[in-house]
Design a protein around this motif. Structure first.
Motif, PDB file in Angstrom:
ATOM      1  N   UNK A  55       0.853  -1.183   0.000  1.00 57.11           N
ATOM      2  CA  UNK A  55       0.000   0.000   0.000  1.00 57.11           C
ATOM      3  C   UNK A  55       0.894   1.240   0.000  1.00 57.11           C
ATOM      4  N   UNK A  56       0.727   2.061  -1.011  1.00 49.58           N
ATOM      5  CA  UNK A  56       1.505   3.290  -1.137  1.00 49.58           C
ATOM      6  C   UNK A  56       0.556   4.483  -0.997  1.00 49.58           C
ATOM      7  N   UNK A  57      -0.191   4.768  -2.062  1.00 47.94           N
ATOM      8  CA  UNK A  57      -1.114   5.899  -2.056  1.00 47.94           C
ATOM      9  C   UNK A  57      -2.550   5.432  -1.826  1.00 47.94           C
ATOM     10  N   UNK A  58      -3.355   6.313  -1.244  1.00 48.61           N
ATOM     11  CA  UNK A  58      -4.748   5.982  -1.004  1.00 48.61           C
ATOM     12  C   UNK A  58      -5.638   7.207  -1.090  1.00 48.61           C
ATOM     13  N   UNK A  59      -6.914   6.969  -1.280  1.00 47.01           N
ATOM     14  CA  UNK A  59      -7.889   8.060  -1.315  1.00 47.01           C
ATOM     15  C   UNK A  59      -8.656   8.089   0.001  1.00 47.01           C
ATOM     16  N   UNK A  60      -9.239   9.248   0.302  1.00 48.19           N
ATOM     17  CA  UNK A  60      -9.975   9.346   1.566  1.00 48.19           C
ATOM     18  C   UNK A  60     -11.119  10.359   1.500  1.00 48.19           C
ATOM     19  N   UNK A  61     -11.259  11.070   0.379  1.00 45.54           N
ATOM     20  CA  UNK A  61     -12.351  12.026   0.246  1.00 45.54           C
ATOM     21  C   UNK A  61     -13.488  11.437  -0.592  1.00 45.54           C
ATOM     22  N   UNK A  77      -5.270 -14.125   6.635  1.00 46.39           N
ATOM     23  CA  UNK A  77      -5.429 -15.080   5.536  1.00 46.39           C
ATOM     24  C   UNK A  77      -4.094 -15.491   4.920  1.00 46.39           C
ATOM     25  N   UNK A  78      -2.998 -14.879   5.396  1.00 48.59           N
ATOM     26  CA  UNK A  78      -1.683 -15.287   4.921  1.00 48.59           C
ATOM     27  C   UNK A  78      -1.004 -14.327   3.965  1.00 48.59           C
ATOM     28  N   UNK A  79      -1.588 -13.150   3.771  1.00 47.75           N
ATOM     29  CA  UNK A  79      -0.965 -12.166   2.895  1.00 47.75           C
ATOM     30  C   UNK A  79       0.177 -11.455   3.616  1.00 47.75           C
ATOM     31  N   UNK A  80       1.206 -11.100   2.853  1.00 50.74           N
ATOM     32  CA  UNK A  80       2.267 -10.237   3.369  1.00 50.74           C
ATOM     33  C   UNK A  80       1.967  -8.816   2.878  1.00 50.74           C
ATOM     34  N   UNK A  81       1.943  -7.868   3.800  1.00 44.29           N
ATOM     35  CA  UNK A  81       1.516  -6.522   3.447  1.00 44.29           C
ATOM     36  C   UNK A  81       2.545  -5.495   3.904  1.00 44.29           C
ATOM     37  N   UNK A  82       2.972  -4.664   2.951  1.00 44.25           N
ATOM     38  CA  UNK A  82       3.891  -3.565   3.228  1.00 44.25           C
ATOM     39  C   UNK A  82       3.143  -2.241   3.137  1.00 44.25           C
ATOM     40  N   UNK A  83       3.611  -1.269   3.897  1.00 44.37           N
ATOM     41  CA  UNK A  83       3.077   0.077   3.823  1.00 44.37           C
ATOM     42  C   UNK A  83       4.210   1.078   3.730  1.00 44.37           C
ATOM     43  N   UNK A  84       4.090   2.028   2.827  1.00 44.47           N
ATOM     44  CA  UNK A  84       5.174   2.989   2.628  1.00 44.47           C
ATOM     45  C   UNK A  84       4.660   4.271   1.986  1.00 44.47           C
TER      46      UNK A  84
END
Length: 224
Positions: A55-61, A77-84
């Motif tokens: 996950x890099x960019x996201x919306x919120x409006x 569920x077994x996913x590997x998740x990065x945030x940056x």
């Protein structure tokens, strides 16, 4: 997680892709999707076997922001998740004790400073591809001003005055033209200002974090 799944990474990004060498986006197994919104992780998990997610960019409006619950469900569920870089860095800071992995300088700034606000990485951008930025995140301007203090172009007092001015401004109005106008009120030569703003990409740590992530490709590493 199968070896095949290890090779796949779905990356939600938009404005942070700006200026990135297209070759970095051509890695086998890298799937680029638009800025993330509420429900995107849930749909991906429902449609795909456990794999890698960044996950890099996201919306919120226009749409609700990506939710903590759907990230937790994906991790379970077994996913590997990065945030940056942006929204991802914020979520990773909030959930790094729950299995999400933070990456990069922006994440480290949020993780080390409890006073960092979401507003630091917020910007406005085009609603369609290529999602070009239409304003400049405060975290980039903060990096720039810090460098100018370090080389004694401006004083710490001038830095704080500028940051206070920009912090109290709507994030959509924080542009390089706005910054230029503010800098021109200081005793700094015009050519120094113009040169710095022409090379402003060196201060865009959101983009630089994504470049590092794409170069390192941590999703290709074997799960321990």
């Amino acid at each position: 997680m199968s070896n095949k799944a290890l090779e796949i990474c779905t990356l939600f990004a938009g404005p942070s892709l700006q200026g990135i060498d297209s070759q970095l986006l051509c890695s086998d197994g890298l799937v680029i999707r638009p800025p993330i919104k509420r429900g995107d992780v849930e749909r991906l998990v429902a449609q795909s076997s456990p794999s890698n997610l960044a996950i890099v960019d996201g919306v919120f409006h226009a749409h609700p922001a990506v939710g903590h619950a759907e990230i937790l469900d994906a991790l379970a569920a077994g996913w590997r998740i990065w945030g940056l870089s942006s929204m991802g860095a914020i979520r990773a800071c909030e959930m790094d004790t729950l299995g999400m992995t933070g990456f990069g300088e922006v994440y480290r700034k949020f993780a080390s400073d409890p006073d960092m606000s979401d507003d630091e990485v917020t910007l406005i951008h085009q609603s369609q591809e290529p999602f070009l930025s239409l304003s400049e995140p405060l975290i980039h301007i903060r990096k720039f001003l810090s460098e100018w203090v370090a080389v004694q172009i401006i004083t710490p007092e001038q830095e704080q005055h500028l940051l206070h001015y920009l912090k109290n401004m709507w994030y959509g109005h924080r542009t390089l033209n706005c910054l230029k106008d503010a800098l021109q009120a200081l005793p700094v030569a015009a050519e120094i200002i113009d040169s710095a703003l022409a090379n402003f990409s060196i201060y865009r740590i959101k983009n630089l974090d994504l470049i590092d992530f794409l170069k390192l490709q941590p999703w290709t590493r074997t799960v321990k």
